[in-house]
Write an enzyme that holds these catalytic residues in place. Structure first.
Site, PDB file in Angstrom:
ATOM      1  N   ALA A   1       0.826  -1.208   0.000  1.00  0.00           N
ATOM      2  CA  ALA A   1       0.000   0.000   0.000  1.00  0.00           C
ATOM      3  C   ALA A   1       0.863   1.263   0.000  1.00  0.00           C
ATOM      4  CB  ALA A   1      -0.920  -0.017   1.221  1.00  0.00           C
TER       5      ALA A   1
ATOM      6  N   HIS B   1      15.498   5.818  26.797  1.00  0.00           N
ATOM      7  CA  HIS B   1      15.593   4.622  27.633  1.00  0.00           C
ATOM      8  C   HIS B   1      14.439   4.598  28.618  1.00  0.00           C
ATOM      9  CE1 HIS B   1      17.275   1.331  29.920  1.00  0.00           C
ATOM     10  NE2 HIS B   1      16.986   2.017  31.019  1.00  0.00           N
TER      11      HIS B   1
HETATM   12  C1  LIG Z   1      -5.127  -9.585   3.252  1.00  0.00           C
HETATM   13  C2  LIG Z   1      -4.193  -8.519   2.760  1.00  0.00           C
HETATM   14  C3  LIG Z   1      -3.420  -7.831   3.652  1.00  0.00           C
HETATM   15  C4  LIG Z   1      -2.561  -6.834   3.213  1.00  0.00           C
HETATM   16  N1  LIG Z   1      -1.815  -6.180   4.135  1.00  0.00           N
HETATM   17  C5  LIG Z   1      -0.981  -5.199   3.735  1.00  0.00           C
HETATM   18  C6  LIG Z   1      -0.229  -4.470   4.682  1.00  0.00           C
HETATM   19  O1  LIG Z   1      -0.319  -4.701   5.880  1.00  0.00           O
HETATM   20  N2  LIG Z   1       0.581  -3.489   4.231  1.00  0.00           N
HETATM   21  C7  LIG Z   1       0.702  -3.201   2.895  1.00  0.00           C
HETATM   22  O2  LIG Z   1       1.470  -2.298   2.541  1.00  0.00           O
HETATM   23  N3  LIG Z   1       0.006  -3.880   1.971  1.00  0.00           N
HETATM   24  C8  LIG Z   1      -0.839  -4.862   2.358  1.00  0.00           C
HETATM   25  N4  LIG Z   1      -1.585  -5.522   1.421  1.00  0.00           N
HETATM   26  C9  LIG Z   1      -1.427  -5.136   0.003  1.00  0.00           C
HETATM   27  C10 LIG Z   1      -2.207  -3.856  -0.300  1.00  0.00           C
HETATM   28  O3  LIG Z   1      -3.566  -4.062   0.000  1.00  0.00           O
HETATM   29  C11 LIG Z   1      -2.041  -3.464  -1.767  1.00  0.00           C
HETATM   30  O4  LIG Z   1      -0.677  -3.367  -2.078  1.00  0.00           O
HETATM   31  C12 LIG Z   1      -2.702  -2.112  -2.043  1.00  0.00           C
HETATM   32  O5  LIG Z   1      -4.069  -2.157  -1.739  1.00  0.00           O
HETATM   33  C13 LIG Z   1      -2.504  -1.706  -3.501  1.00  0.00           C
HETATM   34  O6  LIG Z   1      -3.116  -0.476  -3.706  1.00  0.00           O
HETATM   35  P1  LIG Z   1      -3.665  -0.033  -5.141  1.00  0.00           P
HETATM   36  O7  LIG Z   1      -4.197   1.345  -4.960  1.00  0.00           O
HETATM   37  O8  LIG Z   1      -2.632  -0.251  -6.155  1.00  0.00           O
HETATM   38  O9  LIG Z   1      -4.833  -1.053  -5.498  1.00  0.00           O
HETATM   39  P2  LIG Z   1      -6.125  -1.565  -4.715  1.00  0.00           P
HETATM   40  O10 LIG Z   1      -6.029  -1.312  -3.259  1.00  0.00           O
HETATM   41  O11 LIG Z   1      -6.351  -2.947  -5.172  1.00  0.00           O
HETATM   42  O12 LIG Z   1      -7.286  -0.612  -5.247  1.00  0.00           O
HETATM   43  C14 LIG Z   1      -7.733  -0.623  -6.553  1.00  0.00           C
HETATM   44  C15 LIG Z   1      -9.144  -0.093  -6.577  1.00  0.00           C
HETATM   45  O13 LIG Z   1      -9.532   0.141  -7.929  1.00  0.00           O
HETATM   46  C16 LIG Z   1     -10.835  -0.390  -8.131  1.00  0.00           C
HETATM   47  N5  LIG Z   1     -10.991  -0.639  -9.578  1.00  0.00           N
HETATM   48  C17 LIG Z   1     -10.366  -1.578 -10.335  1.00  0.00           C
HETATM   49  N6  LIG Z   1     -10.715  -1.421 -11.636  1.00  0.00           N
HETATM   50  C18 LIG Z   1     -11.574  -0.375 -11.681  1.00  0.00           C
HETATM   51  C19 LIG Z   1     -12.250   0.280 -12.731  1.00  0.00           C
HETATM   52  N7  LIG Z   1     -12.104  -0.067 -14.002  1.00  0.00           N
HETATM   53  N8  LIG Z   1     -13.072   1.311 -12.411  1.00  0.00           N
HETATM   54  C20 LIG Z   1     -13.213   1.717 -11.130  1.00  0.00           C
HETATM   55  N9  LIG Z   1     -12.571   1.153 -10.096  1.00  0.00           N
HETATM   56  C21 LIG Z   1     -11.756   0.111 -10.384  1.00  0.00           C
HETATM   57  C22 LIG Z   1     -10.856  -1.621  -7.274  1.00  0.00           C
HETATM   58  O14 LIG Z   1     -12.158  -2.099  -7.028  1.00  0.00           O
HETATM   59  C23 LIG Z   1     -10.173  -1.064  -6.019  1.00  0.00           C
HETATM   60  O15 LIG Z   1     -11.091  -0.389  -5.204  1.00  0.00           O
HETATM   61  C24 LIG Z   1      -2.477  -6.512   1.838  1.00  0.00           C
HETATM   62  C25 LIG Z   1      -3.277  -7.186   0.913  1.00  0.00           C
HETATM   63  C26 LIG Z   1      -4.130  -8.176   1.369  1.00  0.00           C
HETATM   64  C27 LIG Z   1      -4.986  -8.876   0.360  1.00  0.00           C
END
Ligand SMILES: Cc1cc2nc3c(=O)[nH]c(=O)nc-3n(C[C@H](O)[C@H](O)[C@H](O)COP(=O)(O)OP(=O)(O)OC[C@H]3O[C@@H](n4cnc5c(N)ncnc54)[C@H](O)[C@@H]3O)c2cc1C
Length: 475
Positions: free
Chosen positions: A330, A454
């Site tokens: 994230a 500390h």
């Molecule tokens: C169980 C779990 C635990 C995790 N824990 C961590 C953690 O502790 N720390 C960490 O750094 N990472 C963690 N991650 C990874 C993290 O969730 C992802 O790296 C992060 O969410 C990626 O962000 P993003 O914005 O690229 O995509 P995403 O968070 O996947 O968001 C993409 C968004 O775009 C939307 N979307 C897709 N296509 C379209 C479209 N055509 N039109 C409109 N909307 C669309 C999707 O529905 C979604 O809402 C975890 C993942 C999981 C599954």
């Protein structure tokens, strides 16, 4: 009617919503489109991270850790807990509230920063002069025009060939976060971050958890000393971790899931679980984007192709986060979102993958930044290493959590810090000091000479830095 913007962001996960806020801060008319909905149909911005990832997993990890402490460690403090019970429905409802607070927080931030939010699916429709046409389909349809588009559509769980996720018995991360009662036996395919975190939650609540990992090494990407310590501690906690396995069959029954696999020795094994979590990684998602309509290049693995600055093959179309190369984290997505908004404004946004921290929120937590010892060895780097155990740290003793250590790797000649590896209490917080040190090009001596409060866990980092020069004070 067509709405005109300077920047349209598709996806409101950490990559997208942060990019939209930064673009708006920089004075651009900005829209953000996201399709995630709550059970009642209202929008749920925040993406995987907020809805079925980082946030809900940490909520459950906290609840299960509290339960474990009440059952196992409070007594040592003289706190007696009689009749300890676990109300799973209440725990899940709390998790849902935490998620909803984050969804609402993002909607508030959009309002505050004047980001126009569209709830629906965003897709490329074509080009009108210099501007990209993006359509929104959902409860309300919209046609948007923007000079710049940022694709932040994230990722989806990687499927296990031949195994259908039903989120009843065979679960992906969303299902794993919503198991209605503590399973007796839980199987987890994949000993990565998600598998270990989810396995830990349900193990702490009383499930017998078996983790099946295809790779021969446990946590192969982690510094090998940390991985070895983690395997020892997780096994002691009761997690069964089987590496080098190959799943050959999964049969879903009404009440259980039967898994057949060959173990590392090539022997056929069978196990039955109440639930099977499949957590074997994630794959980029561009499904609804209509990338082909405008010729947006997607590589063979499904990632949107970008250069080092997140530029795609199309002019003024950018992509950030899980949908592009690099760690699927994230905070990496967020940093890319900020950097792209700043590049659009003619600034020089920058993301250094070498200083992106990694965290596994098990107990003990595991966190690291920079290179592992095995990477340095493979690269022929001449380095020194210093390690300090939490066992010798006063604050860790007072906390009652002395597992693990801090390990610092530094270049032998320049003493520049090349990697910081922590397994132990609050590793997720402690790692920030390593990130800051590496961002500023610090030496291990710099860290060793900084005054640390500390008693604090961070003194273990200072001592590990002293250990690089063979002069710890408290060991
Ligand atoms: C169980 C779990 C635990 C995790 N824990 C961590 C953690 O502790 N720390 C960490 O750094 N990472 C963690 N991650 C990874 C993290 O969730 C992802 O790296 C992060 O969410 C990626 O962000 P993003 O914005 O690229 O995509 P995403 O968070 O996947 O968001 C993409 C968004 O775009 C939307 N979307 C897709 N296509 C379209 C479209 N055509 N039109 C409109 N909307 C669309 C999707 O529905 C979604 O809402 C975890 C993942 C999981 C599954």
């Amino acid at each position: 009617m067509t709405d005109q913007f300077d920047v349209v962001v598709i996806g409101a996960g950490p990559g997208g919503y942060i990019a939209a806020i930064r673009a708006a801060q920089l004075g651009f008319a900005t829209a953000c489109i996201d399709d995630w909905s709550r059970a009642d149909g209202r929008p749920a911005p925040g993406g995987t991270c907020t809805n079925v990832g980082c946030i809900p997993s940490k909520a459950l990890l906290q609840s299960s850790e509290n339960y474990e402490h009440a059952g196992h460690t409070f007594a040592d403090h003289g706190i007696e807990v009689k009749g300890l019970t676990m109300d799973v429905a209440k725990m899940l409802a709390r998790k849902d509230r935490v998620v909803a607070q984050n969804n609402d927080g993002i909607l508030y931030l959009f309002k505050k920063n004047k980001v126009a939010f569209f709830h629906g699916i965003g897709s490329f429709a074509g080009k009108d002069g210099d501007a990209w046409q993006v359509n929104v389909s959902g409860q309300k349809q919209a046609q948007l025009l923007a000079k710049h588009v940022i694709v932040a559509t994230g990722s989806r769980p990687r499927p296990l060939p031949g195994v259908a996720i039903d989120n009843v018995r065979v679960l992906d991360n969303a299902g794993a976060l919503a198991i209605p009662s503590v399973p007796k036996k839980l199987g987890v395919v994949g000993a990565g971050v998600i598998g270990l975190e989810m396995g830990s939650v349900w193990r702490r609540l009383g499930a017998e958890v078996t983790v099946l990992e295809a790779l021969p090494a446990f946590l192969g990407a982690v510094d090998s000393a940390v991985a070895k310590e983690a395997l020892k501690l997780f096994t002691k906690q009761g997690l069964t971790i089987d590496t080098g396995i190959a799943i050959t069959d999964v049969k879903v029954g009404k009440k259980d899931v039967a898994v057949t696999y060959t173990d590392a020795a090539g022997k056929v094994q069978g196990a039955a679980f109440d639930y099977l979590i499949v957590s074997i990684g994630r794959i980029p998602y561009t499904g609804a984007l209509e990338a082909g309509k405008v010729g947006l290049k997607v590589d063979a693995r499904g990632f949107v192709e970008v250069d080092g600055d997140c530029r795609t093959n199309l002019p003024n179309v950018w992509a950030v986060g899980d949908v592009v190369r690099g760690p699927m984290l994230a905070h990496k997505a967020e940093e890319e979102g900020v950097a792209v908004a700043e590049r659009i404004a003619g600034q020089h946004g920058h993301v250094d993958f070498n200083t992106v921290p990694w965290v596994i929120y098990t107990s003990p937590e595991i966190a690291w930044v920079g290179q592992t010892e095995q990477q340095l060895q493979a690269g022929g780097v001449d380095y020194r290493s210093g390690t300090f155990p939490f066992m010798a740290n006063g604050r860790a003793r007072a906390l009652g959590d002395t597992s693990g250590f801090v390990k610092i790797l530094a270049d032998r000649r320049s003493d520049r810090i090349l990697g910081v590896h922590i397994i132990g209490p609050q590793a997720s917080e402690l790692i920030s000091e390593g990130v800051v040190a590496m961002e500023f090009g610090a030496s291990s001596e710099d860290l060793a000479r900084i005054c640390h409060a500390h008693p604090s866990l961070s003194e273990a980092t200072k001592e590990a830095a002293l250990a690089v020069d063979g002069r710890t004070l408290n060991l």
